[in-house]
Write a protein that holds these residues in place. Structure first.
Motif, mmCIF file in Angstrom:
data_model
loop_
_atom_site.group_PDB
_atom_site.id
_atom_site.type_symbol
_atom_site.label_atom_id
_atom_site.label_comp_id
_atom_site.label_asym_id
_atom_site.label_seq_id
_atom_site.Cartn_x
_atom_site.Cartn_y
_atom_site.Cartn_z
ATOM 1 N N LYS A 1 14.583 -24.108 1.823
ATOM 2 C CA LYS A 1 13.853 -23.449 2.911
ATOM 3 C C LYS A 1 14.106 -24.128 4.250
ATOM 4 O O LYS A 1 14.397 -25.327 4.316
ATOM 5 N N GLN B 1 16.204 -30.265 -3.661
ATOM 6 C CA GLN B 1 16.017 -29.323 -2.567
ATOM 7 C C GLN B 1 15.720 -30.056 -1.265
ATOM 8 O O GLN B 1 16.272 -29.709 -0.211
ATOM 9 N N ASN C 1 16.098 -21.916 -3.693
ATOM 10 C CA ASN C 1 14.765 -22.333 -3.265
ATOM 11 C C ASN C 1 14.777 -23.278 -2.077
ATOM 12 O O ASN C 1 13.759 -23.910 -1.772
ATOM 13 N N PRO D 1 13.493 -18.757 3.470
ATOM 14 C CA PRO D 1 14.593 -19.184 2.601
ATOM 15 C C PRO D 1 15.854 -19.457 3.427
ATOM 16 O O PRO D 1 16.207 -18.668 4.320
ATOM 17 N N LYS E 1 16.333 -13.061 -2.354
ATOM 18 C CA LYS E 1 15.978 -14.064 -1.355
ATOM 19 C C LYS E 1 16.361 -13.634 0.057
ATOM 20 O O LYS E 1 16.176 -14.394 1.015
ATOM 21 N N ARG F 1 12.735 -30.024 -7.027
ATOM 22 C CA ARG F 1 12.314 -30.117 -5.627
ATOM 23 C C ARG F 1 12.955 -31.308 -4.921
ATOM 24 O O ARG F 1 13.245 -31.247 -3.719
ATOM 25 N N PRO G 1 17.470 -24.904 -9.895
ATOM 26 C CA PRO G 1 16.505 -24.160 -9.062
ATOM 27 C C PRO G 1 15.127 -24.790 -8.956
ATOM 28 O O PRO G 1 14.429 -24.583 -7.955
ATOM 29 N N THR G 2 14.712 -25.549 -9.952
ATOM 30 C CA THR G 2 13.340 -26.058 -9.971
ATOM 31 C C THR G 2 13.220 -27.522 -9.544
ATOM 32 O O THR G 2 12.120 -28.067 -9.536
#
Length: 230
Positions: free
Chosen positions: A143, A116, A141, A149, A184, A113, A110-111
């Motif tokens: 986007k 992501q 997370n 989201p 979310k 980046r 999840p953290t």
């Protein structure tokens, strides 16, 4: 040749507890078996790159194809010992990204980046974002370009509250997938605990539990084939 990027965890324990977890191996092997059979190329990445720990409990659930993968030195090298780090990945080369699960992902998906951004670029380029079981943690997370989201308003599934309780891990995990997905703005859907289930919503494909990796792969293949026939 179509390419898929498989994302795996580097987390070997439940947080700071001395209790083993990691990748649920069948969630990788069952998925890639389906895609490689139709000519797809598979690459592997993890949040830190390098070594991917395997949840020891997952080994007893491997099918014959899974055991062949696990004993294959080439698979061991690229999928478990020397996965790429995010900075080594060019997201424009991939048709899809797949977040494999196992409890470890709840700490390092999840953290991250960089992961992501890779997933967001693949999606924005018309590719597919897919996950299974706890792998949905990699989606929370993500986007859209407008900051919304990615999963908001989408039908998704993942390891449920009930399954976490039945697994005996409810008090060990940092969050519940079902709860966070709903926070979310996703429309979380499910079937009975540990039943095979996957859902497609546009270019987002998610599977409920460890027994759903094959279903995710098949839905991805169907979506790609339908896209090619239009």
């Amino acid at each position: 040749m179509k390419k898929v990027l498989v994302v795996e965890t580097n987390q070997a324990t439940y947080g700071a507890r001395k209790e083993a977890t990691g990748l649920w191996l069948g969630e990788t092997t069952e998925f890639i078996t389906q895609l490689q059979a139709t000519g797809w190329q598979v690459d592997y990445v993890s949040p830190r790159g390098g070594y991917v720990p395997v949840d020891p409990r997952s080994l007893k659930y491997l099918d014959a194809a899974g055991w062949r993968c696990y004993q294959d030195p080439a698979f061991q090298k690229v999928a478990l010992a020397r996965t790429q780090a995010p900075e080594q990945v060019d997201p424009t080369k991939y048709t899809a990204i797949y977040f494999a699960g196992g409890h470890g992902v709840m700490w390092d998906f999840p953290t991250n980046r960089q992961l992501q951004v890779i997933a967001e670029v693949i999606y924005q380029n018309g590719g597919y974002v897919t996950s299974v079981c706890h792998g949905i943690a990699g989606l929370f997370n993500l986007k859209l370009p407008n900051g919304t989201p990615l999963i908001a308003g989408k039908r998704v599934t993942g390891f449920t509250r009930a399954e976490e309780v039945l697994a005996g891990k409810r008090r060990l995990v940092p969050f519940l997938n079902q709860n966070l997905a709903q926070q979310k703005g996703a429309k979380f859907v499910k079937r009975r605990a540990y039943a095979q289930f996957a859902v497609t919503d546009g270019r987002l494909i998610t599977g409920q539990n460890p027994f759903s990796a094959t279903a995710v792969a098949k839905k991805l293949l169907v979506a790609i084939n339908q896209e090619g026939s239009n």
